[in-house]
Design a protein around this motif. Structure first.
Motif, PDB file in Angstrom:
ATOM      1  N   LYS A  51       0.846  -1.206   0.000  1.00 22.23           N
ATOM      2  CA  LYS A  51       0.000   0.000   0.000  1.00 22.23           C
ATOM      3  C   LYS A  51       0.876   1.250   0.000  1.00 22.23           C
ATOM      4  O   LYS A  51       0.609   2.220  -0.716  1.00 22.23           O
ATOM      5  CB  LYS A  51      -0.885  -0.024   1.255  1.00 22.23           C
TER       6      LYS A  51
ATOM      7  N   ALA B 296       1.112   4.203  -2.759  1.00 23.70           N
ATOM      8  CA  ALA B 296       0.844   5.588  -2.366  1.00 23.70           C
ATOM      9  C   ALA B 296       1.950   6.522  -2.852  1.00 23.70           C
ATOM     10  O   ALA B 296       1.684   7.619  -3.357  1.00 23.70           O
ATOM     11  CB  ALA B 296       0.712   5.684  -0.845  1.00 23.70           C
TER      12      ALA B 296
ATOM     13  N   ASP C 130       1.723   6.991  -6.546  1.00 20.19           N
ATOM     14  CA  ASP C 130       0.609   7.886  -6.854  1.00 20.19           C
ATOM     15  C   ASP C 130       1.045   9.345  -6.667  1.00 20.19           C
ATOM     16  O   ASP C 130       0.700  10.216  -7.479  1.00 20.19           O
ATOM     17  CB  ASP C 130      -0.577   7.557  -5.942  1.00 20.19           C
TER      18      ASP C 130
ATOM     19  N   HIS D 200       0.135  12.640   2.006  1.00 21.83           N
ATOM     20  CA  HIS D 200      -0.479  11.929   0.879  1.00 21.83           C
ATOM     21  C   HIS D 200      -0.537  10.425   1.149  1.00 21.83           C
ATOM     22  O   HIS D 200      -1.549   9.768   0.883  1.00 21.83           O
ATOM     23  CB  HIS D 200       0.314  12.202  -0.408  1.00 21.83           C
TER      24      HIS D 200
ATOM     25  N   ASP E  10      -3.293   9.615   3.682  1.00 21.20           N
ATOM     26  CA  ASP E  10      -4.620   9.718   3.045  1.00 21.20           C
ATOM     27  C   ASP E  10      -4.879   8.511   2.150  1.00 21.20           C
ATOM     28  O   ASP E  10      -5.958   7.924   2.170  1.00 21.20           O
ATOM     29  CB  ASP E  10      -4.707  11.000   2.202  1.00 21.20           C
ATOM     30  N   TYR E  11      -3.860   8.160   1.362  1.00 21.23           N
ATOM     31  CA  TYR E  11      -3.990   7.048   0.404  1.00 21.23           C
ATOM     32  C   TYR E  11      -4.253   5.729   1.133  1.00 21.23           C
ATOM     33  O   TYR E  11      -5.017   4.884   0.660  1.00 21.23           O
ATOM     34  CB  TYR E  11      -2.709   6.958  -0.435  1.00 21.23           C
ATOM     35  N   CYS E  12      -3.601   5.567   2.282  1.00 21.89           N
ATOM     36  CA  CYS E  12      -3.715   4.302   3.022  1.00 21.89           C
ATOM     37  C   CYS E  12      -5.120   4.082   3.592  1.00 21.89           C
ATOM     38  O   CYS E  12      -5.464   2.958   3.972  1.00 21.89           O
ATOM     39  CB  CYS E  12      -2.683   4.249   4.151  1.00 21.89           C
ATOM     40  N   GLU E  13      -5.919   5.145   3.651  1.00 24.29           N
ATOM     41  CA  GLU E  13      -7.298   4.993   4.135  1.00 24.29           C
ATOM     42  C   GLU E  13      -8.225   4.476   3.042  1.00 24.29           C
ATOM     43  O   GLU E  13      -9.342   4.052   3.314  1.00 24.29           O
ATOM     44  CB  GLU E  13      -7.827   6.358   4.635  1.00 24.29           C
ATOM     45  N   LYS E  14      -7.774   4.529   1.788  1.00 22.41           N
ATOM     46  CA  LYS E  14      -8.644   4.149   0.665  1.00 22.41           C
ATOM     47  C   LYS E  14      -8.416   2.690   0.285  1.00 22.41           C
ATOM     48  O   LYS E  14      -7.301   2.173   0.425  1.00 22.41           O
ATOM     49  CB  LYS E  14      -8.337   5.034  -0.553  1.00 22.41           C
ATOM     50  N   PRO E  15      -9.444   2.029  -0.254  1.00 22.82           N
ATOM     51  CA  PRO E  15      -9.246   0.661  -0.737  1.00 22.82           C
ATOM     52  C   PRO E  15      -8.428   0.656  -2.031  1.00 22.82           C
ATOM     53  O   PRO E  15      -8.337   1.687  -2.707  1.00 22.82           O
ATOM     54  CB  PRO E  15     -10.678   0.164  -0.995  1.00 22.82           C
ATOM     55  N   ASP E  16      -7.835  -0.490  -2.364  1.00 21.30           N
ATOM     56  CA  ASP E  16      -7.055  -0.628  -3.601  1.00 21.30           C
ATOM     57  C   ASP E  16      -7.989  -0.358  -4.784  1.00 21.30           C
ATOM     58  O   ASP E  16      -8.969  -1.070  -4.985  1.00 21.30           O
ATOM     59  CB  ASP E  16      -6.474  -2.048  -3.673  1.00 21.30           C
ATOM     60  N   PRO E  17      -7.697   0.704  -5.576  1.00 21.97           N
ATOM     61  CA  PRO E  17      -8.651   1.077  -6.627  1.00 21.97           C
ATOM     62  C   PRO E  17      -8.651   0.160  -7.854  1.00 21.97           C
ATOM     63  O   PRO E  17      -9.600   0.150  -8.607  1.00 21.97           O
ATOM     64  CB  PRO E  17      -8.193   2.490  -7.006  1.00 21.97           C
TER      65      PRO E  17
END
Length: 618
Positions: free
Chosen positions: A137, A141, A144, A353, A356-363
């Motif tokens: 993850k 991130a 990204d 960043h 924040d990214y780590c809170e989202k599921p793998d897109p």
């Protein structure tokens, strides 16, 4: 490959004071050039800064010397004219000199002495399986974030309504410091025709090249990266007997000699170049030895800073790399960066960043395509290299054992308390530090606080000096029972405001440290003798920074950590949140006068007493 000499530092309160606006990232075109401060103003500021540190007779001697240097048509005026000319013909008149002098010419080891570490709150996992999931993850991130830089989507940052220079961001990736005999240089591979597409992964002292882009140029998904990390784990069971990364922890001259010996071999050269050109390094660490919860925070920060020693994770580092992410099996994690290329605010933005990214599921779903095996990097180790590694191991363990690290969370109050009393929180903490130091050592000392100069094109950092005369007055009155509470509060306010005024001056490009350094280096540039004011004992005392301080730029519960600048000094980092403040204090055990824990205990007590002064309980 493009070679660049660049530089960095830490900063003021960052995410709280800097607003992000959705402009396209225009790296440096919209910011003004850094001004050369007026000579008389700098010399006056220098004398004022000496007053709390020196007895009157020494001040008078130095004042005569400074007046001679600054007289109309004198040497100072000649050098000032040279700096003004330089400012017209260069992007930034001081930054390249500052980088060269402060970082690239320093011969001290990078761990502890130079590279700052940021330790973040422990992740809620334990075990290697979750370690690799989180590491995947984190890699996604960072990639990204890099894509935002590459496509111009990174918002320009602003401080006090002014745009900041963004040119450091592209340089964070695929760059590396290279050791040299007299000074180092920076190799930047990110702007070559074929930009690198791999990162370096280190586990059990073994290095791997991991491509993180697919053949069509798309970024790998988290599940693809995770599959590759599982393969790396399967190939790195045993701890290699020879931890190559330890070599990068050496004294720079020693490492430079070993580097040249290492690169004589074709296999070694290929492996080293792949590490140097990689986007960044991921260090998969074994667990930090668990002790009491109170000491775990200090142990965790030390692990990120130096790896914990040659029997722990220090072999899982390549200290020359600009960016190294550390992910432990026990949920500990953090980041280590090399200061000649990176500085605090861009690193804080990157970390923000990542979180924040780590809170989202793998897109994305992983495409069903077979991936090449990660490439293990091999080294041919002859007797000389083996000897170099043994020496480096001994020296690093000595350095690590000499460093005392004390990390704590002050929970009584945070930055809201000084704000409620219309006091700048950063300046308030600086005055508290001076008072705590005085209580431990019965004297004040030369102190530097590091702030950003990115409001100027190519700007890097500046030092804000303390103590001021106002701070010394407050310190002497604080424990005096004959001084009323009201008078003490007024003296505290004057001390805090004086530090804030120096900070504001530096933010306008009128700090004194860079200017003094520029005058000294301009004399050398013109083939002149070093001016007498820089050979004066007062200048030596004024630049013997016994307190190296930095405010961590983050709105998360992270703590920055680095070593003192001088053997008999401290380094203090702090991260003020609304209702608590994270501190890290380091000192060297070899100095009998300095104790990180003593200063930490005194600082906690001092902060509580300052609260009592501002808000007395009935």
């Amino acid at each position: 490959m493009i070679l660049r000499k660049i530089q960095a530092g830490t900063c003021r309160s960052w995410l709280s004071r800097v607003s992000l606006r959705q402009d396209l990232c225009c790296f440096s075109s919209s910011v003004p050039p850094q001004p050369v401060p007026p000579l008389a103003q700098t010399l006056q500021g220098y004398l004022k800064a000496l007053e709390p540190l020196l007895p009157p007779e020494e001040i008078n001697h130095t004042r005569r010397m400074v007046q001679e240097f600054g007289r109309h048509g004198g040497l100072g005026a000649q050098l000032q004219e040279g700096l003004v000319k330089r400012s017209r013909h260069t992007k930034n008149w001081i930054a390249p000199w500052w980088v060269q002098w402060a970082y690239l010419e320093s011969r001290q080891p990078l761990p502890v002495h130079s590279n700052p570490a940021i330790s973040l709150p422990r992740r809620d996992y334990n075990g290697w399986r979750s370690q690799l999931v989180f590491a995947s993850k984190l890699i996604a991130a960072v990639l990204d974030f890099k894509a935002k830089i590459s496509t111009g989507q990174l918002p320009v940052e602003y401080m006090r309504e002014k745009p900041l220079c963004m040119e450091l961001y592209p340089l964070l990736f695929s760059s590396c410091r290279i050791p040299g005999p007299k000074h180092d240089y920076i190799a930047h591979h990110g702007r070559s025709r074929r930009s690198p597409t791999h990162i370096t992964v280190v586990r059990n002292y073994q290095f791997f090249q991991l491509d993180v882009y697919n053949s069509d140029g798309s970024r790998m998904t988290e599940s693809q990266i995770h599959g590759q990390l599982l393969r790396i784990r399967a190939q790195s069971w045993k701890t290699d007997k020879e931890p190559m990364g330890i070599l990068t922890s050496e004294h720079r001259h020693t490492w430079g000699q070993a580097y040249n010996r290492l690169l004589r071999d074709k296999l070694n050269k290929e492996s080293v170049r792949l590490i140097e050109s990689g986007l960044f390094v991921l260090c998969l660490d074994s667990p930090v030895m668990r002790i009491s919860d109170e000491k775990y925070a200090s142990r965790k920060a030390a692990q990120v800073l130096h790896g914990g020693g040659t029997f722990s994770n220090s072999g899982n580092r390549w200290f020359d790399k600009t960016l190294q992410f550390v992910v432990g099996e026990d949920g500990s994690w953090g980041l280590l960066y090399e200061q000649a290329t990176a500085e605090g605010p861009p690193i804080a933005t990157l970390l923000h960043h990542i979180l924040d990214y780590c809170e989202k599921p793998d897109p994305k779903r992983a495409p069903l395509v077979p991936l090449p095996m990660p490439k293990k990097l091999y080294f041919h180790i002859d007797r000389e290299i083996k000897r170099d590694i043994e020496h480096a191991k001994q020296n690093l363990d000595i350095l690590i054992n000499d460093l005392d690290v004390n990390v704590f969370n002050f929970k009584v109050f945070g930055k809201e308390l000084p704000k409620q009393h219309k006091l700048n929180p950063n300046s308030f903490i600086q005055v508290a530090l001076q008072l705590a130091y005085y209580r431990v050592h019965n004297e004040v000392c030369a102190t530097c606080g590091i702030i950003s100069q990115r409001m100027f094109r190519g700007g890097r950092t500046e030092y804000v000096r303390s103590p001021t005369n106002q701070t010394l007055k407050f310190i002497l009155a604080f424990d005096d029972p004959s001084v009323s509470r009201e008078a003490k509060v007024q003296l505290l306010r004057e001390a805090v405001d004086a530090y804030s005024a120096l900070t504001d001056q530096a933010l306008k490009g009128h700090g004194i440290e860079s200017h003094l350094l520029g005058l000294k280096l301009q004399a050398i540039e013109e083939g002149l003798s070093i001016p007498k004011i820089f050979m004066d004992t007062a200048y030596g005392l004024a630049t013997h920074w016994k307190l190296r301080t930095g405010q961590v730029p983050a709105n998360t519960d992270s703590v920055m950590c680095f070593g003192p600048l001088v053997p008999d000094g401290y380094a203090v980092c702090y991260n003020p949140q609304a209702d608590h403040v994270h501190f890290s204090i380091t000192a060297f055990n070899c100095c009998e006068e300095t104790h990180a824990e003593t200063l930490a205990v005194t600082l906690k007590d001092t902060l509580c007493q300052l609260q009592q002064l501002l808000e007395p309980t009935v």
